[in-house]
Design a protein around this motif. Structure first.
Motif, mmCIF file in Angstrom:
data_model
loop_
_atom_site.group_PDB
_atom_site.id
_atom_site.type_symbol
_atom_site.label_atom_id
_atom_site.label_comp_id
_atom_site.label_asym_id
_atom_site.label_seq_id
_atom_site.Cartn_x
_atom_site.Cartn_y
_atom_site.Cartn_z
ATOM 1 N N UNK A 84 33.855 83.774 -2.140
ATOM 2 C CA UNK A 84 34.659 84.958 -2.750
ATOM 3 C C UNK A 84 35.945 85.054 -2.256
ATOM 4 N N UNK A 85 35.668 84.881 -0.949
ATOM 5 C CA UNK A 85 36.826 85.344 0.300
ATOM 6 C C UNK A 85 37.558 84.151 0.535
ATOM 7 N N UNK A 99 33.424 83.854 -10.686
ATOM 8 C CA UNK A 99 33.025 82.357 -10.855
ATOM 9 C C UNK A 99 34.170 81.500 -10.742
ATOM 10 N N UNK A 100 35.432 82.173 -11.116
ATOM 11 C CA UNK A 100 36.475 81.231 -11.041
ATOM 12 C C UNK A 100 36.953 81.097 -9.538
ATOM 13 N N UNK A 113 43.229 76.297 -13.807
ATOM 14 C CA UNK A 113 42.553 77.556 -13.469
ATOM 15 C C UNK A 113 43.417 78.795 -13.053
ATOM 16 N N UNK A 114 44.652 78.502 -12.267
ATOM 17 C CA UNK A 114 45.573 79.467 -12.050
ATOM 18 C C UNK A 114 45.965 80.227 -13.282
ATOM 19 N N UNK A 115 46.284 79.497 -14.456
ATOM 20 C CA UNK A 115 46.738 79.727 -15.669
ATOM 21 C C UNK A 115 45.682 80.582 -16.345
ATOM 22 N N UNK A 116 44.258 80.272 -16.516
ATOM 23 C CA UNK A 116 43.355 80.918 -16.792
ATOM 24 C C UNK A 116 43.031 82.370 -16.470
ATOM 25 N N UNK A 117 43.054 82.529 -15.099
ATOM 26 C CA UNK A 117 43.010 83.681 -14.536
ATOM 27 C C UNK A 117 43.785 84.624 -14.754
ATOM 28 N N UNK A 177 36.782 77.850 -20.818
ATOM 29 C CA UNK A 177 37.184 76.954 -19.637
ATOM 30 C C UNK A 177 36.378 76.235 -19.138
ATOM 31 N N UNK A 178 35.074 76.826 -18.628
ATOM 32 C CA UNK A 178 34.004 76.179 -17.950
ATOM 33 C C UNK A 178 33.332 75.225 -18.752
ATOM 34 N N UNK A 179 33.271 75.622 -20.186
ATOM 35 C CA UNK A 179 32.443 74.449 -21.083
ATOM 36 C C UNK A 179 33.309 73.303 -21.192
#
Length: 334
Positions: free
Chosen positions: A183-184, A239-240, A301-305, A322-324
């Protein structure tokens, strides 16, 4: 012969080849087995059996222990879920001299009347190591040392929360510490509230495992995991973050592979080191993905967050899709 767990690092065990590790602290037992195995400083092949297999395949296991091999120069054999039911087997191998082999007998709690416990405590050529639950001081030391290695700051209040949630088991604590480290990524401080969210996922499947299935193209397993758990939006942000860390690691590996074709050599260069139990998974992911597609996912990933934060009500659906999609892409990356 009895040794306490904290004495292991200072012992050579050059004369002993058979070890009994027993008790409820699974994480400590795993660490002890790894520590003693590494003392041999030699390449080895590991075999694992449980007690039932030993009783069913006694002759095969005898052959494995005593027969030499051109391919396996040194063997480490771990027998799990052991009890007094394999006493005769253990007594027999103790009487014979072992070469090029270490044997670990892994048992749960054994009372003072246990035959195998008494055998290992009395015989000088074997080692008995009790593995009881960690006390608060020991757990604090592990947290401090592991997070200090990663330059992560954590409050005393957060440390106390972790200790309360791991129930004195080192394995549970290591799982929670690995969540914090994941996470960090690029963060040096983690708040009490963040710790509370992270460690509240113990009833769900491990987050690391979810992301690994995603990157490994294990669509059925990923779907089952996601369907059987109740995730909040905060859980998906965690998770992201883990996905971000693992994608960056794969990008690093693929970049190094442009100069070094030996995958094992590349994996050994990665910092922080890849846990031994994860290496085969990382190898599979490395073979499934190319550098171009990994870089595309990082951008997505950055866009999804950002998108899921702006659309809080639909955040869970956005991340799930996104994960799928990543899981599907892994099968078609090359």
């Amino acid at each position: 012969m009895i040794f306490k767990s904290f004495e292991i690092n200072n012992k050579n065990f050059s004369e002993q080849n058979i070890f009994l590790v027993y008790g409820e602290n699974e994480g400590l037992k795993k660490d002890i087995i790894n520590t003693i195995s590494k003392k041999k400083n030699i390449e080895f092949k590991q075999y694992k059996f449980d007690e039932e297999e030993v009783n069913q395949k006694t002759e095969e296991i005898y052959n494995l222990i005593y027969s030499g091999s051109l391919f396996d120069k040194f063997k480490i054999i771990i027998i799990n879920k052991a009890s007094d039911k394999i006493y005769n087997f253990i007594e027999d191998i103790i009487d014979k001299k072992l070469q090029d082999c270490l044997i670990f007998i892994n048992s749960s709690v054994l009372d003072k009347k246990s035959k195998i416990r008494n055998l290992f405590e009395k015989e000088k050529q074997v080692v008995c190591i009790p593995c009881y639950k960690e006390n608060e001081i020991g757990l604090k030391k592990i947290i401090f040392e592991k997070l200090k290695e990663q330059n992560i700051n954590i409050s005393q209040e957060s440390i106390n929360l972790l200790i309360n949630r791991v129930s004195g088991d080192r394995k549970n604590l290591e799982n929670e510490i690995n969540k914090i480290i994941s996470y960090c990524h690029n963060k040096k401080t983690i708040s009490f509230d963040e710790i509370k969210i992270l460690t509240n996922l113990s009833d769900n499947f491990e987050n690391e495992e979810i992301v690994n299935y995603c990157l490994s193209g294990e669509n059925k397993k990923l779907k089952r995991m996601l369907e059987e758990n109740n995730f909040s939006t905060e859980d998906f942000f965690i998770l992201l973050r883990i996905l971000n860390k693992k994608i960056l690691r794969l990008i690093n590996i693929k970049t190094l592979q442009q100069y070094e074709k030996n995958t094992d050599a590349v994996l050994n260069q990665i910092k922080p080191p890849i846990f031994w139990k994860e290496k085969e998974i990382v190898k599979k992911q490395t073979n499934l993905w190319n550098l171009n597609n990994l870089n595309k996912i990082m951008k997505q990933l950055n866009e999804i967050e950002l998108l899921s934060k702006k659309n809080n009500e639909k955040g869970v659906i956005i991340v799930l899709d996104f994960l799928s999609n990543i899981c599907f892409q892994s099968k078609n990356s090359f």
